[in-house]
Design a protein around this motif. Structure first.
Motif, mmCIF file in Angstrom:
data_model
loop_
_atom_site.group_PDB
_atom_site.id
_atom_site.type_symbol
_atom_site.label_atom_id
_atom_site.label_comp_id
_atom_site.label_asym_id
_atom_site.label_seq_id
_atom_site.Cartn_x
_atom_site.Cartn_y
_atom_site.Cartn_z
ATOM 1 N N THR A 215 22.949 37.618 42.890
ATOM 2 C CA THR A 215 23.586 36.790 41.870
ATOM 3 C C THR A 215 24.925 36.287 42.402
ATOM 4 O OG1 THR A 215 22.575 38.114 40.126
ATOM 5 C CG2 THR A 215 24.458 36.754 39.500
ATOM 6 N N VAL A 216 25.256 35.052 42.055
ATOM 7 C CA VAL A 216 26.542 34.486 42.458
ATOM 8 C C VAL A 216 27.494 34.571 41.274
ATOM 9 C CG1 VAL A 216 27.743 32.442 43.316
ATOM 10 C CG2 VAL A 216 25.417 32.944 44.096
ATOM 11 N N PRO A 217 28.596 35.287 41.395
ATOM 12 C CA PRO A 217 29.532 35.435 40.278
ATOM 13 C C PRO A 217 30.299 34.139 40.033
ATOM 14 C CG PRO A 217 30.480 36.395 42.241
ATOM 15 C CD PRO A 217 29.091 35.965 42.614
ATOM 16 N N PRO A 218 31.012 34.029 38.918
ATOM 17 C CA PRO A 218 31.787 32.808 38.644
ATOM 18 C C PRO A 218 32.795 32.480 39.740
ATOM 19 C CG PRO A 218 31.629 34.157 36.669
ATOM 20 C CD PRO A 218 31.073 34.973 37.786
ATOM 21 N N ALA A 219 33.331 33.496 40.403
ATOM 22 C CA ALA A 219 34.308 33.289 41.474
ATOM 23 C C ALA A 219 34.302 34.524 42.369
ATOM 24 C CB ALA A 219 35.708 33.064 40.899
ATOM 25 N N PRO A 220 34.819 34.426 43.579
ATOM 26 C CA PRO A 220 34.901 35.596 44.462
ATOM 27 C C PRO A 220 35.726 36.718 43.831
ATOM 28 C CG PRO A 220 35.294 33.574 45.691
ATOM 29 C CD PRO A 220 35.298 33.188 44.251
ATOM 30 N N TRP A 221 35.485 37.926 44.282
ATOM 31 C CA TRP A 221 36.114 39.097 43.672
ATOM 32 C C TRP A 221 36.871 39.930 44.700
ATOM 33 C CZ3 TRP A 221 33.170 43.352 45.574
ATOM 34 C CH2 TRP A 221 31.866 43.032 46.022
ATOM 35 N N HIS A 222 37.528 39.265 45.629
ATOM 36 C CA HIS A 222 38.204 39.952 46.730
ATOM 37 C C HIS A 222 39.118 41.089 46.268
ATOM 38 C CE1 HIS A 222 37.670 36.260 49.576
ATOM 39 N NE2 HIS A 222 36.656 37.085 49.643
ATOM 40 N N THR A 223 39.960 40.842 45.300
ATOM 41 C CA THR A 223 40.856 41.909 44.824
ATOM 42 C C THR A 223 40.609 42.247 43.355
ATOM 43 O OG1 THR A 223 42.564 40.222 44.459
ATOM 44 C CG2 THR A 223 42.702 41.495 46.497
ATOM 45 N N GLN A 224 39.457 41.852 42.844
ATOM 46 C CA GLN A 224 39.044 42.209 41.485
ATOM 47 C C GLN A 224 37.885 43.189 41.616
ATOM 48 O OE1 GLN A 224 40.828 41.236 38.864
ATOM 49 N NE2 GLN A 224 42.133 40.078 40.280
ATOM 50 N N ARG A 225 38.189 44.476 41.586
ATOM 51 C CA ARG A 225 37.199 45.487 41.953
ATOM 52 C C ARG A 225 36.616 46.236 40.760
ATOM 53 N NH1 ARG A 225 36.309 43.563 46.808
ATOM 54 N NH2 ARG A 225 35.508 45.547 47.595
ATOM 55 N N ASP A 226 36.842 45.731 39.559
ATOM 56 C CA ASP A 226 36.427 46.463 38.369
ATOM 57 C C ASP A 226 34.917 46.689 38.303
ATOM 58 O OD1 ASP A 226 37.059 43.551 37.959
ATOM 59 O OD2 ASP A 226 35.816 43.858 36.190
ATOM 60 N N ASN A 227 34.128 45.681 38.684
ATOM 61 C CA ASN A 227 32.671 45.856 38.618
ATOM 62 C C ASN A 227 32.186 46.905 39.610
ATOM 63 O OD1 ASN A 227 32.201 44.007 36.561
ATOM 64 N ND2 ASN A 227 31.995 42.287 37.959
ATOM 65 N N LEU A 228 32.798 46.944 40.762
ATOM 66 C CA LEU A 228 32.429 47.952 41.758
ATOM 67 C C LEU A 228 32.828 49.345 41.279
ATOM 68 C CD1 LEU A 228 31.055 47.841 44.514
ATOM 69 C CD2 LEU A 228 33.317 47.885 45.575
ATOM 70 N N VAL A 229 33.961 49.443 40.631
ATOM 71 C CA VAL A 229 34.397 50.734 40.086
ATOM 72 C C VAL A 229 33.496 51.147 38.923
ATOM 73 C CG1 VAL A 229 36.287 51.947 38.940
ATOM 74 C CG2 VAL A 229 36.764 50.439 40.875
ATOM 75 N N GLU A 230 33.052 50.181 38.131
ATOM 76 C CA GLU A 230 32.093 50.485 37.063
ATOM 77 C C GLU A 230 30.821 51.089 37.655
ATOM 78 O OE1 GLU A 230 29.473 48.221 33.568
ATOM 79 O OE2 GLU A 230 30.444 47.056 35.142
ATOM 80 N N LEU A 231 30.366 50.531 38.767
ATOM 81 C CA LEU A 231 29.176 51.057 39.426
ATOM 82 C C LEU A 231 29.412 52.481 39.927
ATOM 83 C CD1 LEU A 231 26.323 50.661 40.495
ATOM 84 C CD2 LEU A 231 27.302 49.524 42.505
ATOM 85 N N ALA A 232 30.539 52.699 40.587
ATOM 86 C CA ALA A 232 30.869 54.046 41.058
ATOM 87 C C ALA A 232 30.942 55.024 39.889
ATOM 88 C CB ALA A 232 32.197 54.020 41.815
ATOM 89 N N SER A 233 31.491 54.569 38.776
ATOM 90 C CA SER A 233 31.608 55.428 37.593
ATOM 91 C C SER A 233 30.243 55.765 37.012
ATOM 92 C CB SER A 233 32.482 54.744 36.533
ATOM 93 O OG SER A 233 33.785 54.507 37.018
ATOM 94 N N ALA A 234 29.332 54.781 37.009
ATOM 95 C CA ALA A 234 27.979 55.027 36.504
ATOM 96 C C ALA A 234 27.287 56.099 37.326
ATOM 97 C CB ALA A 234 27.165 53.734 36.525
ATOM 98 N N VAL A 235 27.449 56.037 38.642
ATOM 99 C CA VAL A 235 26.854 57.052 39.507
ATOM 100 C C VAL A 235 27.566 58.392 39.299
ATOM 101 C CG1 VAL A 235 26.317 57.706 41.884
ATOM 102 C CG2 VAL A 235 26.172 55.304 41.192
ATOM 103 N N GLY A 236 28.881 58.350 39.105
ATOM 104 C CA GLY A 236 29.636 59.570 38.847
ATOM 105 C C GLY A 236 29.223 60.251 37.551
ATOM 106 N N ILE A 237 28.963 59.456 36.515
ATOM 107 C CA ILE A 237 28.504 60.028 35.245
ATOM 108 C C ILE A 237 27.142 60.681 35.424
ATOM 109 C CG2 ILE A 237 27.762 59.448 32.892
ATOM 110 C CD1 ILE A 237 29.968 57.261 32.929
ATOM 111 N N LEU A 238 26.290 60.045 36.212
ATOM 112 C CA LEU A 238 24.993 60.649 36.526
ATOM 113 C C LEU A 238 25.186 62.013 37.180
ATOM 114 C CD1 LEU A 238 21.933 60.774 37.022
ATOM 115 C CD2 LEU A 238 22.302 59.336 39.054
#
Length: 441
Positions: A215-238
């Motif tokens: 998927t192509v996001p609305p804009a690049p996310w070079h220093t916007q890491r919230d989605n990646l942290v959300e993913l790490a958190s989802a795995v951490g909750i697991l």
């Protein structure tokens, strides 16, 4: 193992070698897209794609050189350009045109995490299936409920397992949603504007995303890491949910409790010093992950604070942290799946443990019944007096209640006897089991 538990499959998809392969895929796809749009000559895209199929990038060498530049990208590109040059010097001069090292590393990381997520989801669904079957099998298996590690009113083992299932089911949904948000193309050029391509930047990004299946996001996310942290958190909750299952099983496996045990496998769970022991090694792996992964997720959250358009240090800390998060959780997940699929359950011992409380687990039922007759304060007083007397005299709580003049004065013997029937004190356990199991991911 680098000081962590993992699985062979997860180690493979998150290896530096796998990351390098994804980096090659990114560069080849980029050249095809640029040539199809006319940014670079068409024959160059064909030549780069062909050359990339034959390159062999030594991952070990890149790991040694990476500290000199702070990233794998620089030594990777040097090696890739050198190898493509041997096949087509003109083509090599167009490699990596208009993009930047973070585009390369982030997108390659996303491609690797996509494969890692598939492994996790398959194991999670297998565990969920095993838990669902176990919960149904033991929906009527009565056992002690325990609060503050003390005996409390009865529950069913099926309800306990259904709660485990519910956590894993929610974890599947959580991971799926986090993957949608985080596993997207990174393509922004030096400062996230794709300035090298003029007005063609978005067209190239869309085509590159299509080539890579991202998927192509609305804009690049070079220093916007919230989605990646959300993913790490989802795995951490697991990892935390797996730890919860593990600690329950460990406590039920204690020699003094013996309500369940891990599957007996040759060479597994034995003690080097105490021959009679069966150690809960599957649960050990899960509990180890549940202790380590939260700190790793915290590292990811700390790395969200990134300077301007490109970070110094924070971005570079993410990939090895993610590898550890996924690896430890994968080991935990596989271990708990194996434990649940082969779990030995001892219903008779569960009943014996209830009996060993001398009926004190029925104190809530007696207190509730008395409250309806004499009010909360007097009900609590009468029940506490009877409980203390049962403990001090080593007499069953039921016998004390049935011989208490003060209590028989307000509730007849038949009503009291009914309170001590196990099946009558399970509330809406069956309904909760059905509701949890029917609320699927």
């Amino acid at each position: 193992m680098n000081g962590r538990f993992s699985t062979t499959e997860m180690e493979s998809v998150l290896s530096v070698s796998a990351l390098v392969c994804s980096m090659v895929d990114f560069e080849a796809a980029l050249s095809r897209v640029q040539s199809s749009i006319g940014i670079i000559p068409e024959e160059i895209g064909v030549a780069i794609t062909a050359a990339c199929q034959n390159v062999k990038i030594p991952a070990e060498k890149l790991e040694i050189l990476a500290p000199n530049s702070g990233t794998l990208a620089a030594p990777f590109l040097a090696e890739l350009i050198a190898q493509v040059s041997e096949q087509n010097a003109d083509a090599a001069s167009y490699l990596h045109f208009g993009t930047t090292s973070q585009d390369l590393i982030d997108t390659a990381s996303v491609l690797s995490l996509r494969e890692a997520g598939k492994l996790l989801e398959a194991e999670m669904k297998a565990l969920a299936t095993a838990l669902s079957e176990l919960a149904k099998e033991h929906s009527n298996t009565v056992m002690l409920g325990r609060t503050m590690l003390q005996p409390s009113p009865q529950v069913t083992f099926g309800l306990k397992v259904a709660h485990w299932y519910g956590a894993i089911s929610r974890a599947i949904t959580r991971l799926q949603e986090a993957n949608k948000h985080a596993l997207t193309l990174q393509f922004g050029g030096v400062v996230g504007t794709l300035s090298a391509f003029g007005k063609a930047g978005i067209e190239i990004a869309e085509a590159l995303g299509s080539e890579l299946g991202l998927t192509v996001p609305p804009a690049p996310w070079h220093t916007q890491r919230d989605n990646l942290v959300e993913l790490a958190s989802a795995v951490g909750i697991l990892a935390g949910s797996l730890g919860k299952i593990a600690i329950d099983i460990v406590l039920m496996m204690q020699f003094e409790v013996q309500e369940v045990s891990e599957p007996m496998l040759a060479g597994r769970g034995g003690s080097s010093a105490v021959p009679h022991k069966q150690n809960p090694v599957g649960c050990l792996v899960a509990l180890s992950a549940s202790r380590k992964v939260p700190g790793l997720v915290s590292t990811m959250m700390n790395s969200m604070v990134q300077e301007h358009e490109r970070a110094v240090g924070a971005w570079q800390a993410e990939w090895p942290t993610l590898v550890d998060i996924y690896s430890n959780t994968a080991a935990s997940l596989t271990a708990m799946k194996d434990v649940i699929e082969g779990l030995n359950v001892y219903p008779d011992q569960m009943l014996d443990n209830i009996k060993n409380t001398q009926g004190l687990t029925y104190s809530e039922a007696v207190s509730v019944a008395l409250t309806l007759k004499v009010g909360r304060s007097d009900a609590r007083r009468l029940t506490e007096v009877a409980s203390r007397l049962a403990i001090e005299s080593d007499t069953s709580f039921e016998q004390i209640i049935l011989n208490s003049y003060d209590i028989l004065n307000v509730i007849n013997r038949d009503e009291l006897t009914e309170l001590f029937k196990q099946k009558g004190n399970l509330g809406v356990s069956q309904e909760f089991i059905s509701r949890i199991l029917n609320n699927r991911y």
